[in-house]
Write a protein that holds these residues in place. Structure first.
Motif, PDB file in Angstrom:
ATOM      1  N   THR A 316       0.827  -1.208   0.000  1.00  0.00           N
ATOM      2  CA  THR A 316       0.000   0.000   0.000  1.00  0.00           C
ATOM      3  C   THR A 316       0.863   1.261   0.000  1.00  0.00           C
ATOM      4  O   THR A 316       0.641   2.181  -0.800  1.00  0.00           O
ATOM      5  N   LEU A 320       1.194   4.163  -2.757  1.00  0.00           N
ATOM      6  CA  LEU A 320       0.855   5.550  -2.429  1.00  0.00           C
ATOM      7  C   LEU A 320       2.013   6.498  -2.681  1.00  0.00           C
ATOM      8  O   LEU A 320       1.804   7.676  -2.988  1.00  0.00           O
ATOM      9  N   ALA A 329      -5.141   8.236  -4.934  1.00  0.00           N
ATOM     10  CA  ALA A 329      -4.635   7.614  -3.706  1.00  0.00           C
ATOM     11  C   ALA A 329      -5.785   7.185  -2.799  1.00  0.00           C
ATOM     12  O   ALA A 329      -5.778   6.082  -2.242  1.00  0.00           O
ATOM     13  N   MET A 333      -6.873   3.391  -1.661  1.00  0.00           N
ATOM     14  CA  MET A 333      -7.020   2.993  -0.266  1.00  0.00           C
ATOM     15  C   MET A 333      -8.409   2.424   0.015  1.00  0.00           C
ATOM     16  O   MET A 333      -8.560   1.450   0.760  1.00  0.00           O
ATOM     17  N   GLN A 336      -8.413  -1.096  -1.218  1.00  0.00           N
ATOM     18  CA  GLN A 336      -7.628  -1.970  -0.342  1.00  0.00           C
ATOM     19  C   GLN A 336      -8.405  -2.304   0.933  1.00  0.00           C
ATOM     20  O   GLN A 336      -8.443  -3.464   1.364  1.00  0.00           O
ATOM     21  N   ILE A 337      -9.029  -1.304   1.533  1.00  0.00           N
ATOM     22  CA  ILE A 337      -9.764  -1.513   2.784  1.00  0.00           C
ATOM     23  C   ILE A 337     -10.987  -2.391   2.554  1.00  0.00           C
ATOM     24  O   ILE A 337     -11.292  -3.287   3.349  1.00  0.00           O
ATOM     25  N   THR A 423     -10.511   8.301   9.165  1.00  0.00           N
ATOM     26  CA  THR A 423     -11.024   7.336   8.193  1.00  0.00           C
ATOM     27  C   THR A 423     -12.122   6.529   8.867  1.00  0.00           C
ATOM     28  O   THR A 423     -11.909   5.971   9.954  1.00  0.00           O
ATOM     29  N   LEU A 444      -2.460   0.952   8.799  1.00  0.00           N
ATOM     30  CA  LEU A 444      -2.555   1.382   7.402  1.00  0.00           C
ATOM     31  C   LEU A 444      -2.706   2.901   7.300  1.00  0.00           C
ATOM     32  O   LEU A 444      -2.019   3.561   6.510  1.00  0.00           O
ATOM     33  N   ILE A 445      -3.616   3.455   8.100  1.00  0.00           N
ATOM     34  CA  ILE A 445      -3.870   4.891   8.043  1.00  0.00           C
ATOM     35  C   ILE A 445      -2.675   5.670   8.571  1.00  0.00           C
ATOM     36  O   ILE A 445      -2.310   6.729   8.035  1.00  0.00           O
ATOM     37  N   SER A 448      -0.193   5.787   5.818  1.00  0.00           N
ATOM     38  CA  SER A 448      -0.634   6.440   4.583  1.00  0.00           C
ATOM     39  C   SER A 448      -0.900   7.938   4.757  1.00  0.00           C
ATOM     40  O   SER A 448      -0.991   8.666   3.761  1.00  0.00           O
TER      41      SER A 448
END
Length: 625
Positions: A316, A320, A329, A333, A336-337, A423, A444-445, A448
């Motif tokens: 990821t 990005l 982007a 994401m 992916q999520i 998010t 992840l967040i 990113s």
């Protein structure tokens, strides 16, 4: 005991000795007792012999082994329960009871081991056959000892077999690294060892559905019905629960590993008031072995999941950092999520002071009014309460009553210790997300957020490069590039050159600061009255320009009239504009400079004829509209 009785009984014991040496099926206690009773019946010439096991829970006897009678009508006496078992046990004289009828005599011999009543031997014989009470006492004494030894042999063989099963069970489950295989092997072993018992696996957190296995979630019940199970789970020690009304005993054995307790084995045994110590020891070993194997399997699956999570994070971040546009982007994401967590909705929000901005690329749900209560709930938790947001079932929260989506998790977007955004991830079903998913989302967040920030800064920088500082319209250079591109790919387009009438007079009357303010007002009117695909630019000084790709001349003229009217009504101090319009088509090849020249000529004509008007310069003529 008479001499003849002694001889008969001695012969029985001698034959029993020979039988004992040749018999080898001692594991089955019922079969052993049946063979013994058959031999006793034969040697003592009795009609029927039976052995009844005592049930301490029900205070009654149930048959364990009975010999068949040769007659069509069995002489078996059904009325075998004494009126007062306690008195019978305490009084040695009552441990042998004789019942007579017209044809048969029934002797009930109650057998004990130490202070424990184990059962009753019942002998039915003809009235003509005399068996003295002395012989019955001898039989009672011998059979009490014999049954104790048989039980020890039977239990020893049974224990040997069960521990062999435990060894095979341990070898098999420790060779498996799958949680499902371990759970299934626990159930199979319980079936083999305790075929008449009922059992369940109460697991602390089991998110998968095992339809074919007796598995139940281990949850706290406020009524206290499963308190023993919770005590076993919390203390790591075996707990018991006996029920006289339900005629059963329940044992709860914790499935315990080195790092914690993962669940409880619930074993329900009918007709047992108290589990024997040997059974408790065996079940404890079984549960501990299962706990160790389950822990290893969980650790293995956790390590695999961590590797997969790290690969996901690495891929990821790599994607990005490939200089994606912000919307690209975010869309990446979201994809992916949704794939990793099977999510229904994903929204990215950026905080600009007290304002909240939905980032492009989020799922459409977050543009609807239905998303408002979720967003406000998350924002309050994060900004005001400084709390994490991980909700299994949203309906338990008053602010999210009657929710469309039940499962919710939200991860903060933090940079340099400052909350930049959030998010939000939603799913329709309750308890869909696990805490492991929540931790992965946070990671992840976290990784990113910097990429999002860089994308926004890069786009902001690009915007400054192609945007006029004062009016926030595009620069003339950017306008030139876009018109050239449009003339290569589109079929036609319209160009409007705008000049603010008497702008020098505004500056002289009100000052240059007010003049700049008027210029900004006109620029804002242009920007709010054209499409996102259209281009509004500052041409130079008080001159502005609008390019309308794939827009006909008639529509372009209409837009110019609308701009002129709004400028006249909405500017303060009020000003007017003059417009020069030019148009191109694919079938008449020309360059951008030709388009500019014709628009400039039309604007000059508009200014010369009194201003506050619109002129069009086509390929062959010029006219006022």
């Amino acid at each position: 005991m008479k001499l003849e009785e002694e001889k008969v009984y001695g012969a029985f014991k001698q034959k029993f000795f020979h039988w004992f040496l040749s018999y080898d099926d001692y594991e089955n206690f019922s079969n052993v007792i049946t063979e013994l009773l058959l031999l006793l019946k034969q040697e003592l010439m009795i009609k029927q012999a039976a052995f009844f096991v005592f049930d301490p829970l029900n205070k009654s006897f149930y048959p364990e082994a009975i010999t068949k009678s040769e007659e069509s009508h069995s002489p078996f006496c059904h009325q075998i329960l004494p009126d007062n078992i306690k008195a019978m046990v305490d009084d040695e004289q009552q441990t042998i009871q004789i019942h007579e009828d017209e044809k048969y005599i029934t002797a009930q011999i109650f057998l004990r081991l130490s202070e424990e009543l184990i059962g009753m031997l019942q002998l039915v014989y003809d009235r003509q056959l005399f068996i003295s009470r002395r012989l019955l006492k001898k039989i009672k004494q011998d059979f009490s000892t014999l049954f104790r030894k048989f039980r020890m042999i039977s239990q020893g063989l049974s224990d040997e077999k069960r521990y062999e099963q435990l060894h095979r069970f341990a070898a098999k489950i420790h060779s498996s690294m799958k949680i499902d295989d371990v759970l299934e092997e626990i159930i199979n072993t319980l079936k083999q060892v305790y075929p008449s018992f009922t059992y369940y696996l109460l697991l602390s957190h089991d998110n998968q559905h095992h339809g074919h296995l007796p598995i139940k979630p281990l949850v706290f019940d406020e009524s206290g019905e499963n308190m023993a199970a919770m005590q076993a789970f919390l203390t790591g020690r075996i707990q018991f629960e006996d029920s006289i009304s339900l005629r059963r005993s329940v044992l709860y054995a914790p499935i315990k590993g080195a790092q914690g307790v993962y669940g409880v084995i619930e074993i329900m045994a009918p007709y047992i008031m108290e589990f024997p110590k040997r059974e408790i020891n065996f079940i404890s070993l079984l549960a501990n072995t299962a706990g160790s194997a389950l822990e290893n399997a969980k650790l293995y699956e956790q390590s695999r999941r961590l590797v997969a999570d790290l690969q996901l994070i690495n891929e990821t971040i790599h994607q990005l950092n490939a200089n994606l546009r912000l919307q690209d982007a975010i869309e990446f994401m979201v994809k992916q999520i949704k794939q990793s967590f099977c999510a229904d909705e994903v929204g990215f929000f950026w905080f600009e002071g007290r304002k909240r901005k939905l980032l492009p690329g989020s799922t459409p749900f977050f543009q609807s009014c239905k998303s408002k209560k979720y967003i406000e709930f998350v924002e309050k938790k994060m900004k005001t309460e400084k709390d994490i947001v991980f909700v299994g079932d949203a309906k338990i929260h008053a602010s999210l009553s009657v929710p469309v989506y039940h499962s919710l998790m939200a991860a903060p977007m933090v940079q340099n210790g400052e909350l930049k955004g959030v998010t939000i991830v939603l799913h329709r079903e309750p308890y869909h997300f696990t805490f492991e998913m929540f931790k992965l989302l946070q990671s992840l967040i976290q990784h990113s957020t910097l990429a999002f920030t860089n994308a926004m800064l890069r786009e902001e920088l690009e915007k400054h490069v192609v945007t006029d500082y004062l009016t926030k319209l595009y620069t003339r250079r950017y306008l030139d590039e876009q018109i050239k591109t449009s003339m290569l790919h589109d079929e036609f387009g319209t160009f409007i050159l705008v000049d603010i009438d008497n702008f020098k007079q505004v500056n002289d009357t009100y000052g240059h600061q007010i003049g700049d303010h008027v210029l900004v007002q006109v620029a804002n009117i242009i920007r709010s009255n054209i499409r996102a695909s259209d281009i509004g630019a500052r041409w130079g000084g008080e001159e502005l320009a609008v390019y309308l790709p794939k827009v006909s001349l008639a529509v372009g003229i209409s837009i110019a009239h609308r701009l002129a009217e709004k400028v006249r009504k909405e500017t303060h101090p009020p000003v007017t504009i003059s417009c020069g319009i030019s148009y191109w088509k694919k079938n008449r090849p020309e360059e951008a400079k030709d388009l500019f020249k014709r628009a400039d000529e039309a604007l000059y004509a508009a200014k010369r004829t009194g201003k506050n008007c619109i002129f069009v310069k086509d390929y062959v003529r010029q006219y006022k509209v």
